[in-house]
Design a protein around this motif. Sequence first.
Motif, short mmCIF file in Angstrom:
data_model
loop_
_atom_site.label_atom_id
_atom_site.label_comp_id
_atom_site.label_asym_id
_atom_site.label_seq_id
_atom_site.Cartn_x
_atom_site.Cartn_y
_atom_site.Cartn_z
N ARG A 9 12.12 -5.23 -0.08
CA ARG A 9 11.14 -4.14 -0.05
C ARG A 9 10.33 -4.29 1.22
O ARG A 9 9.92 -5.40 1.56
CB ARG A 9 10.22 -4.21 -1.28
N LEU A 10 10.11 -3.18 1.89
CA LEU A 10 9.34 -3.19 3.13
C LEU A 10 8.09 -2.34 2.96
O LEU A 10 8.12 -1.29 2.31
CB LEU A 10 10.18 -2.62 4.28
N GLY A 11 6.99 -2.78 3.55
CA GLY A 11 5.77 -1.99 3.46
C GLY A 11 4.60 -2.65 4.14
O GLY A 11 4.72 -3.71 4.78
N SER B 130 2.25 -0.21 -4.65
CA SER B 130 3.43 0.55 -4.28
C SER B 130 4.64 -0.37 -4.18
O SER B 130 4.52 -1.51 -3.72
CB SER B 130 3.22 1.26 -2.94
N THR B 131 5.80 0.12 -4.61
CA THR B 131 7.02 -0.66 -4.49
C THR B 131 7.39 -0.87 -3.03
O THR B 131 7.95 -1.91 -2.66
CB THR B 131 8.19 0.07 -5.19
N GLY B 132 7.04 0.09 -2.17
CA GLY B 132 7.45 0.04 -0.78
C GLY B 132 8.82 0.67 -0.60
O GLY B 132 9.37 1.28 -1.52
N ARG C 191 5.73 -5.84 6.43
CA ARG C 191 6.19 -7.10 5.85
C ARG C 191 7.28 -6.84 4.83
O ARG C 191 7.48 -5.72 4.39
CB ARG C 191 5.01 -7.86 5.24
N ALA C 192 7.96 -7.91 4.43
CA ALA C 192 9.11 -7.77 3.54
C ALA C 192 8.95 -8.67 2.31
O ALA C 192 8.43 -9.79 2.41
CB ALA C 192 10.40 -8.14 4.27
N ALA C 193 9.41 -8.15 1.19
CA ALA C 193 9.54 -8.93 -0.05
C ALA C 193 11.03 -8.99 -0.37
O ALA C 193 11.73 -7.98 -0.31
CB ALA C 193 8.78 -8.26 -1.19
N PHE C 194 11.52 -10.17 -0.70
CA PHE C 194 12.95 -10.36 -0.93
C PHE C 194 13.28 -10.42 -2.42
O PHE C 194 12.51 -10.99 -3.20
CB PHE C 194 13.43 -11.65 -0.26
N THR D 44 0.84 -1.18 0.00
CA THR D 44 0.00 0.00 0.00
C THR D 44 0.88 1.24 0.00
O THR D 44 2.10 1.16 0.15
CB THR D 44 -0.92 0.03 1.24
N ASP D 45 0.25 2.42 -0.13
CA ASP D 45 1.00 3.68 -0.15
C ASP D 45 1.36 4.19 1.24
O ASP D 45 2.03 5.21 1.37
CB ASP D 45 0.18 4.76 -0.87
N GLN D 46 0.94 3.49 2.28
CA GLN D 46 1.22 3.95 3.64
C GLN D 46 2.72 3.92 3.91
O GLN D 46 3.37 2.88 3.78
CB GLN D 46 0.50 3.07 4.66
N PRO D 47 3.31 5.06 4.29
CA PRO D 47 4.76 5.09 4.52
C PRO D 47 5.14 4.45 5.86
O PRO D 47 4.34 4.41 6.80
CB PRO D 47 5.08 6.59 4.53
N ILE D 48 6.36 3.95 5.92
CA ILE D 48 6.89 3.41 7.17
C ILE D 48 7.47 4.56 7.98
O ILE D 48 8.30 5.31 7.47
CB ILE D 48 7.98 2.36 6.89
N PRO D 49 7.07 4.73 9.23
CA PRO D 49 7.57 5.85 10.04
C PRO D 49 9.09 5.78 10.19
O PRO D 49 9.68 4.71 10.32
CB PRO D 49 6.88 5.65 11.39
#
Length: 329
Positions: free
Chosen positions: A305-307, A236-238, A273-276, A127-132
Amino acid sequence: MRPEDTTKTIDAAIQAAVWAPSVHNTQPWSFAVDGEEIALRADSDRKLRVGDITGREQLISCGAALENMRIALRAMGREALVRVLPDPDRPALMATVRLGEPVEPDEHTLMLYGQVERRRTHRAGFTDQPIPDRLLDELAQQAALEGARLTPIRSTAAVRVLAALTEAAQEVQAQATLFTMDVIRWGRAPESGRADGVPAEAYPREPVTTEPAFAQRDYAHGRPWGGEADRLTATSTGLIAVLTTLADSREDWIAAGQALQRVLLHASAHDVRAAFHTQSLEMVHLREFARQELLSGEYPQMIMRLGFTPDEGIGVRRPIDEVREDTGA
């Protein structure tokens, strides 16, 4: 400690270990129990035959399993006495873990332990939600505790380069029969009863386009496999992050696996979560290019990628009676 309590504690530690992430969910490990000691061993039959000739990804996977054991034991009130690569004459022996003195588990350890079976690998967009930023700092601190560095890639140009390296490696590997066989071997058909490999429901049926695009493995290999689109449509790429180490020995690979798992569990506790993306790290010249040109000479051990994602994910693991043996008298 009573024998039955020791058995319960060791079983719980191994159960935690098997939930560690591994390349293609190969679960490339086994455990031998002797009294109050667990030997973590690499299973050579489960190492990628072409994509992981050096065993680097297998050792990272085993390092993640080792971290889960350490966390599980501390959560259950026992210190873990760990020896990494304790016997040069037994290269498959990754580590030994002995039950140590009683300890009072801290709140953070209990939080990490609670994520062991909840954590999932992601294989689509976010999603488009950013990681703080505060959470990213915490993730970097978790990696540092195990001697690795987690670097968020802030430069748009650097992200594009990493995406291009991933795409190039994926294109080359997709044309190479032996590389492809590594992936096909671990792709699970829908409704498969196997307890390893990548479930067909764990990736989207149609590729999800992100910008920039990070190539995904083709586990379906042209077959109509994949999860329902409405579960996996975030685009989103994350946030791109790279886990690196200063050196590149077998000890460093195991340490990278431990650092990776601490990062993933802490992230999971905050619903990240993460994508490798390890394709380019499986090709020596591309990995070296990334090290020299993007990472200040440090050795890349994982590109991810994290998101945030609404997809809960699917996880399968072998039961511990398939990976555990008792060697004591």
